[in-house]
Scaffold this motif. Structure first.
Motif, short mmCIF file in Angstrom:
data_model
loop_
_atom_site.label_atom_id
_atom_site.label_comp_id
_atom_site.label_asym_id
_atom_site.label_seq_id
_atom_site.Cartn_x
_atom_site.Cartn_y
_atom_site.Cartn_z
N TYR A 1 0.83 -1.14 -0.08
CA TYR A 1 0.09 -0.06 -0.11
C TYR A 1 0.99 1.38 -0.15
N GLY B 1 -1.94 5.32 -0.28
CA GLY B 1 -3.17 5.14 -0.64
C GLY B 1 -3.59 4.13 -1.90
N VAL C 1 -3.20 0.47 -3.91
CA VAL C 1 -2.74 -0.88 -3.62
C VAL C 1 -2.19 -1.33 -4.85
N GLN D 1 -4.11 2.55 10.84
CA GLN D 1 -3.64 1.93 9.54
C GLN D 1 -4.71 2.35 8.57
N ALA D 2 -5.93 2.92 8.86
CA ALA D 2 -6.86 3.43 7.97
C ALA D 2 -6.27 4.89 7.86
N ILE E 1 -3.34 4.09 5.18
CA ILE E 1 -3.79 3.53 3.72
C ILE E 1 -4.75 4.26 2.84
N ASP E 2 -5.58 4.88 3.63
CA ASP E 2 -6.73 5.67 2.89
C ASP E 2 -6.43 7.12 3.09
N ARG F 1 -7.49 9.71 2.03
CA ARG F 1 -8.73 10.66 1.41
C ARG F 1 -9.96 10.51 2.73
N ASN F 2 -9.76 9.52 3.47
CA ASN F 2 -10.79 9.44 4.90
C ASN F 2 -9.95 9.63 6.01
N ALA F 3 -8.65 10.13 5.84
CA ALA F 3 -7.64 10.02 6.96
C ALA F 3 -8.31 11.00 8.22
#
Length: 136
Positions: free
Chosen positions: A16, A19, A21, A62-63, A66-67, A69-71
């Motif tokens: 990852y 953002g 994968v 982790q979110a 990895i993400d 945009r939604n951090a």
């Protein structure tokens, strides 16, 4: 100039990065030439593995990583869960780890925060396996 970092991935392994994968179909070595936020598949926790409070907090951190945009939403959730856990645990090592964790997340050192949390899992497991609320 930042140092480059080499990562070797096995066939079918995912990574990852910022953002995105990526999955490789054969053994490859990647060289990251600049700063990038990444997480190797072996450190990614699946939702079905979030069976304890610290593992649930790991999933939230982790979110953040990895993400992107939604951090921001994940950061808010992190702070709420962190506050509850800081009041729940009595074990000083866990409490110290939670303090370190909060500093790392606030400073944007998310990968280090995940490492800190992984280090607390054995202590949490021992607390939960002892069945003693005194140890918590």
């Amino acid at each position: 100039m930042s140092k480059s970092m080499q990562l070797t991935l096995r066939p079918g392994e995912r990574i990852y990065i910022n953002g995105a994968v990526l999955r490789v179909d054969r053994k490859v070595t990647l060289e990251l030439l600049n700063d990038a936020t990444f997480l190797l598949e072996g450190h990614v926790m699946q939702v079905e593995d979030t069976t304890t409070p610290l593992r649930q907090l790991y999933f939230v951190v982790q979110a953040i990583l990895i993400d992107p945009r939604n951090a921001e939403g994940a950061r808010h959730l992190f702070h709420r869960q962190w506050a509850v856990l800081s009041q729940t645990f009595k074990n000083q090592t866990v409490l110290d780890g939670l303090d370190t964790l909060a500093q790392q997340v606030i400073a944007g050192r998310t990968f280090e925060a995940l490492r800190t949390l992984r280090g607390l899992f054995p202590i949490e497991d021992a607390i939960l396996n002892s069945g003693s609320t005194r140890a918590a």
